[in-house]
Each structure stands twice: as structure tokens, then as C-alpha cells.
Design a protein around this motif. Structure first.
Motif, PDB file in Angstrom:
ATOM      1  N   GLU A  40      19.783  40.348  11.108  1.00 31.05           N
ATOM      2  CA  GLU A  40      20.334  41.466  11.884  1.00 31.05           C
ATOM      3  C   GLU A  40      19.688  42.775  11.457  1.00 31.05           C
ATOM      4  O   GLU A  40      19.339  43.607  12.299  1.00 31.05           O
ATOM      5  N   ARG A  42      16.691  43.172  10.054  1.00 31.24           N
ATOM      6  CA  ARG A  42      15.276  43.194  10.471  1.00 31.24           C
ATOM      7  C   ARG A  42      15.149  43.505  11.960  1.00 31.24           C
ATOM      8  O   ARG A  42      14.247  44.231  12.373  1.00 31.24           O
ATOM      9  N   ARG A  43      16.024  42.947  12.768  1.00 30.54           N
ATOM     10  CA  ARG A  43      15.984  43.253  14.204  1.00 30.54           C
ATOM     11  C   ARG A  43      16.264  44.734  14.440  1.00 30.54           C
ATOM     12  O   ARG A  43      15.570  45.392  15.214  1.00 30.54           O
ATOM     13  N   PHE A 159       8.993  42.541  12.114  1.00 30.82           N
ATOM     14  CA  PHE A 159       9.860  41.812  13.035  1.00 30.82           C
ATOM     15  C   PHE A 159       9.614  40.311  12.939  1.00 30.82           C
ATOM     16  O   PHE A 159      10.553  39.512  12.949  1.00 30.82           O
ATOM     17  N   ALA A 162      11.415  38.419  10.032  1.00 34.65           N
ATOM     18  CA  ALA A 162      12.879  38.342  10.020  1.00 34.65           C
ATOM     19  C   ALA A 162      13.413  36.924   9.870  1.00 34.65           C
ATOM     20  O   ALA A 162      14.338  36.696   9.082  1.00 34.65           O
TER      21      ALA A 162
END
Length: 183
Positions: A40, A42-43, A159, A162
Motif C-alpha cells: 500500500e 509503495r503504491r 513501483f 512493491a
């Protein structure tokens, strides 16, 4: 631009002010990692970085000076800190501010993670170092294009990592409990 010495010093002060914010953000990132919210985070961080790139491009297009460049470096730091704080409060993670970490605690933490720290430092250092070299070797236009592309590629790289980083807390738990088959 660079010919204005006051502008240069103001740009340096902007970056110096952001350094403690980076360290403060590590606290929130550590909390999110400890609660297995890495994916979460990383997003959210990828979205923040994309938004920061867009703001940076607009700043450089309209202002084209050293302060705008310093703000391009500093805005992602501030936005990432605000987003991390928002995630910690959204997931209702409590921070015990009275707890003191002793020197022995630091040594226990340092022993398993120093290699990872050096790897991350070298990776980031190589990326940032190539950007510094590009500004010395290339024209302004080419160097700015290179730095923008470098920033975009770094964002995509973060991204893409992640899914891997989201598994680290679970793998550490299984390793601690000697569950080698599930690793």
C-alpha cells in the motif's frame, strides 16, 4: 538562475530544511512496514512521485531557476511525508512517543540491516551520481531531459518493487519462527 548567488543559497537552504523531513518519514515508513502495509505504501509513493514529477516539470517550465530546481527535489519529500502520515493515521497505527530506544537496541537493529542499507545507498548514489555527472557534461537541455527521464525510470522501478517489498515482513516472520518450508 545560477548567476544569482542569493538564489543559489536559498536553494541550498530549501534542500537542507528537507533533510530532517526525510529522516522523519523513515519513522512512518518503518511503521507501515512493520504492520505489513508495504504494498500500500509503495503504491501511494508511486502516485506521489508521479504527481511530484508533474509539479517539477511545471515549476521548471515556468521559473527556470535554481530555486525551482531545489523545490523539484523538496516537493516529493514533503508530499511523501504527508502521505505517510496520512496512511499511519488512516490505519490507526499508534506511536508511543515515550518509548526510549537504548544503544543495545540500535546495535540489534544495525547488525542484520547494514548490508541492505549500504546496497540502497549505493543504488541511490549511483543514480544521483549519474545525474550530477550529466549536469556537468551535457548542455542544459540535454541534462534536464536526462534528469527527468531518470526520475521517471526511478519511479517506475520503485513501483515495480512493491510486490517484493510487500513480502518481506511475512518472510521475516517465517524465518524468525523457523518455518523454512513456507519461505
Amino acid at each position: 538562475g545560477l548567476e544569482n548567488q542569493a538564489s543559489g543559497w536559498l536553494g541550498v537552504y530549501v534542500i537542507i530544511v528537507c533533510c530532517p523531513l526525510i529522516v522523519l518519514n523513515f519513522k512512518y515508513i518503518g511503521l507501515l512496514q512493520g504492520f505489513e502495509l508495504v504494498a500500500e505504501y509503495r503504491r501511494m509513493d508511486a502516485i506521489v512521485q508521479l504527481f511530484s514529477i508533474l509539479i517539477g516539470v511545471l515549476l521548471l517550465i515556468y521559473f527556470q531557476n535554481l530555486i525551482a530546481t531545489a523545490l523539484c527535489v523538496s516537493i516529493p519529500v514533503v508530499l511523501s511525508l504527508m502521505a505517510s502520515q496520512a496512511m499511519v493515521s488512516h490505519y490507526k497505527i499508534e506511536i508511543d512517543s515515550d518509548r526510549r530506544i537504548l544503544w543495545n537496541d540500535y546495535l540489534c537493529i544495525l547488525a542484520p540491516c547494514w548490508k541492505s542499507f549500504i546496497g540502497a545507498l549505493m543504488s541511490g548514489g549511483l543514480i544521483q551520481g549519474s545525474g550530477i555527472i550529466a549536469t556537468k557534461l551535457y548542455s542544459k537541455e540535454l541534462a534536464s531531459k536526462y534528469l527527468l527521464i531518470l526520475r521517471v525510470v526511478s519511479g517506475f522501478g520503485q513501483f515495480a518493487q512493491a510486490p517484493f517489498y510487500s513480502k518481506i515482513p511475512r518472510m521475516a516472520y517465517e524465518y524468525k519462527n523457523n518455518q523454512m518450508k513456507s519461505l
